[in-house]
Write an enzyme that holds these catalytic residues in place. Structure first.
Site, short mmCIF file in Angstrom:
data_model
loop_
_atom_site.label_atom_id
_atom_site.label_comp_id
_atom_site.label_asym_id
_atom_site.label_seq_id
_atom_site.Cartn_x
_atom_site.Cartn_y
_atom_site.Cartn_z
N ASP A 38 40.86 -16.47 27.41
CA ASP A 38 40.57 -15.86 28.56
C ASP A 38 40.04 -16.70 29.97
O ASP A 38 39.68 -17.95 29.39
CB ASP A 38 39.38 -14.62 28.34
CG ASP A 38 39.53 -13.54 29.26
OD1 ASP A 38 39.38 -13.91 30.82
OD2 ASP A 38 39.90 -12.47 29.00
N ASN A 91 47.61 -9.61 25.50
CA ASN A 91 46.95 -8.35 26.22
C ASN A 91 46.77 -9.00 27.67
O ASN A 91 46.45 -7.97 28.24
CB ASN A 91 45.75 -8.06 25.17
CG ASN A 91 44.63 -7.47 26.17
OD1 ASN A 91 45.00 -6.16 26.26
ND2 ASN A 91 43.71 -7.72 26.59
N TYR A 157 53.62 -4.09 38.99
CA TYR A 157 52.94 -3.86 37.59
C TYR A 157 54.11 -3.20 36.58
O TYR A 157 54.20 -3.63 35.49
CB TYR A 157 51.73 -3.01 37.66
CG TYR A 157 50.91 -2.63 36.20
CD1 TYR A 157 50.20 -3.42 35.91
CD2 TYR A 157 51.36 -1.44 35.87
CE1 TYR A 157 49.33 -3.35 34.85
CE2 TYR A 157 50.68 -1.07 34.70
CZ TYR A 157 49.65 -2.04 34.02
OH TYR A 157 49.05 -1.83 32.87
N LYS A 161 55.71 -4.62 33.20
CA LYS A 161 55.47 -3.97 32.01
C LYS A 161 56.78 -3.24 31.29
O LYS A 161 57.08 -3.28 30.12
CB LYS A 161 54.38 -2.76 32.03
CG LYS A 161 53.19 -3.26 32.47
CD LYS A 161 52.36 -3.97 31.50
CE LYS A 161 51.10 -4.47 31.55
NZ LYS A 161 50.37 -5.22 30.56
N THR A 192 38.13 1.24 30.79
CA THR A 192 38.08 -0.40 30.48
C THR A 192 37.84 -0.58 32.18
O THR A 192 38.04 0.25 33.24
CB THR A 192 39.38 -0.94 30.29
OG1 THR A 192 40.46 -0.72 31.42
CG2 THR A 192 40.06 -0.80 28.83
P1 NAI Z 1 40.72 -5.65 32.29
O1 NAI Z 1 40.98 -6.20 33.52
O2 NAI Z 1 39.35 -4.79 31.65
O3 NAI Z 1 40.81 -7.06 31.13
C1 NAI Z 1 41.96 -8.03 31.29
C2 NAI Z 1 41.42 -9.16 30.62
O4 NAI Z 1 42.61 -10.34 31.26
C3 NAI Z 1 40.14 -9.89 31.57
O5 NAI Z 1 39.28 -10.42 30.45
C4 NAI Z 1 40.76 -10.99 32.37
O6 NAI Z 1 39.87 -12.15 32.58
C5 NAI Z 1 42.01 -11.42 31.41
N1 NAI Z 1 43.00 -12.20 32.26
C6 NAI Z 1 43.63 -11.76 33.45
N2 NAI Z 1 44.31 -12.53 34.13
C7 NAI Z 1 44.51 -13.77 33.12
C8 NAI Z 1 45.10 -15.20 32.81
N3 NAI Z 1 46.00 -15.64 33.94
N4 NAI Z 1 44.77 -15.72 31.88
C9 NAI Z 1 44.11 -15.36 30.83
N5 NAI Z 1 43.45 -13.93 30.95
C10 NAI Z 1 43.58 -13.30 31.78
O7 NAI Z 1 41.83 -4.78 31.66
P2 NAI Z 1 42.32 -3.88 30.57
O8 NAI Z 1 42.45 -2.49 30.99
O9 NAI Z 1 41.42 -4.06 29.30
O10 NAI Z 1 43.59 -4.39 30.39
C11 NAI Z 1 44.32 -5.01 29.10
C12 NAI Z 1 45.80 -4.85 29.03
O11 NAI Z 1 46.11 -3.34 28.96
C13 NAI Z 1 46.68 -5.05 30.19
O12 NAI Z 1 47.81 -5.81 29.92
C14 NAI Z 1 46.94 -3.90 30.92
O13 NAI Z 1 47.83 -3.89 31.82
C15 NAI Z 1 46.82 -2.96 29.92
N6 NAI Z 1 46.80 -1.46 30.12
C16 NAI Z 1 45.62 -1.10 30.81
C17 NAI Z 1 45.64 0.28 31.16
C18 NAI Z 1 44.44 0.83 31.43
O14 NAI Z 1 44.05 1.78 32.14
N7 NAI Z 1 43.04 0.27 31.59
C19 NAI Z 1 46.60 1.23 30.70
C20 NAI Z 1 47.73 0.59 30.29
C21 NAI Z 1 48.00 -0.77 30.07
#
Ligand code: NAI
Length: 255
Positions: A38, A91, A157, A161, A192
């Site tokens: 991360d 992820n 986005y 996806k 989240t």
């Molecule tokens: P979040 O924002 O809580 O966590 C995302 C993580 O990815 C963070 O720790 C961030 O530092 C890391 N990150 C971002 N850019 C990065 C990079 N260039 N290299 C390495 N790490 C990086 O988001 P969340 O909600 O946990 O999302 C996780 C996955 O779930 C994402 O792919 C998101 O699109 C997907 N998702 C989330 C939804 C939601 O409502 N929260 C709904 C559907 C899918």
């Protein structure tokens, strides 16, 4: 109660927060070793400390999925340290800014595609080299309900996806005979930091479109990722899994 595999070596990108963090903790709970990659070092190391305090095995490595050398070093570190790579959860993702298509800034479009799509592609390249040489492995790419339908103002986005579904299915076909399974999770409606940013504390709209009438904790989504990683899902590849409380089944009309 399903029998999940234990003592596999797993990596989770974006494992410092939200769904990635919940997945990391769940994988470790079942006895697997998990390496978090991360950008957020502080939160990643906190997650590792929490897992170790509970008796689990975890490790953090700084990772930027948009930097090819960083990805290569990350996957290399997992294999150097633990000797193999059994499961990879791609992820890490960002939601991007909200604009109409005509006004979507080119640089923001590119940033979202670089992280959400090209980042997964780069991770898969390195993960698949290891897994195909081993003759085993499971990759779970994290898509979204936005992999399957549009979301107004979020074209970057949603495009990223949707593309993950095609990338996942193509790779699944290429690697099935080499015993590497590749699936994409399409979740929606869970808590989240990203969903807090997206909905700004007002979940009434998303609740109205969710037949189950509730927002899930990230752990509930993570359980499906853990299952897809495990040998319990041994005949599942090339699949796009909806985990969304019924949202994608269709609209709920008033009775
Ligand atoms: P979040 O924002 O809580 O966590 C995302 C993580 O990815 C963070 O720790 C961030 O530092 C890391 N990150 C971002 N850019 C990065 C990079 N260039 N290299 C390495 N790490 C990086 O988001 P969340 O909600 O946990 O999302 C996780 C996955 O779930 C994402 O792919 C998101 O699109 C997907 N998702 C989330 C939804 C939601 O409502 N929260 C709904 C559907 C899918």
């Amino acid at each position: 109660m399903p029998r999940f595999d234990t003592q596999k070596v797993c990596l989770v990108t974006g494992g410092a927060s939200g769904l990635g963090r919940a997945t990391t903790i769940n994988l470790a709970k079942y006895g697997n070793t998990v390496v978090i990659g991360d950008l957020n070092e502080e939160a990643g190391r906190e997650t590792v400390a929490e897992i170790k305090a509970a008796g689990g095995s975890a490790h953090f490595q700084l990772l930027d999925v948009t930097d090819r050398k960083s990805v290569e070093a990350f996957v290399g570190e997992v294999v150097d340290r633990f000797g193999r790579l059994d499961c990879a959860v791609n992820n890490a993702g960002v939601e991007g800014e909200r604009h109409n298509v005509a006004d979507y800034p080119d640089d923001e479009w590119q940033r979202v595609i670089d992280i959400n799509l090209t980042g997964v592609f780069t991770c898969m390249k390195h993960e698949l080299k290891v897994m195909s040489a081993q003759g085993s492995g499971s990759i779970v790419n994290v898509g979204s309900t936005g992999s399957l339908r549009g979301i107004g103002l979020m074209s970057a986005y949603v495009s990223s996806k949707h593309a993950l579904v095609g990338l996942t299915k193509s790779a699944a076909l290429e690697y099935a005979a080499r015993h590497v399974r590749i699936n994409v999770l399409c979740p929606g409606g869970f808590h989240t930091p990203m969903s807090d940013r997206l909905y700004k504390g007002d979940f009434s709209g998303i609740l109205a479109g969710t037949p189950m009438g509730r927002i899930a904790p990230a752990e509930e989504i993570a359980q499906v990722i853990v299952w897809l990683c495990s040998d319990e899902a041994s005949f599942v590849t090339g699949a796009a899994y909806q985990v969304d409380g019924g949202r994608m089944a269709g609209p709920v009309l008033p009775g």
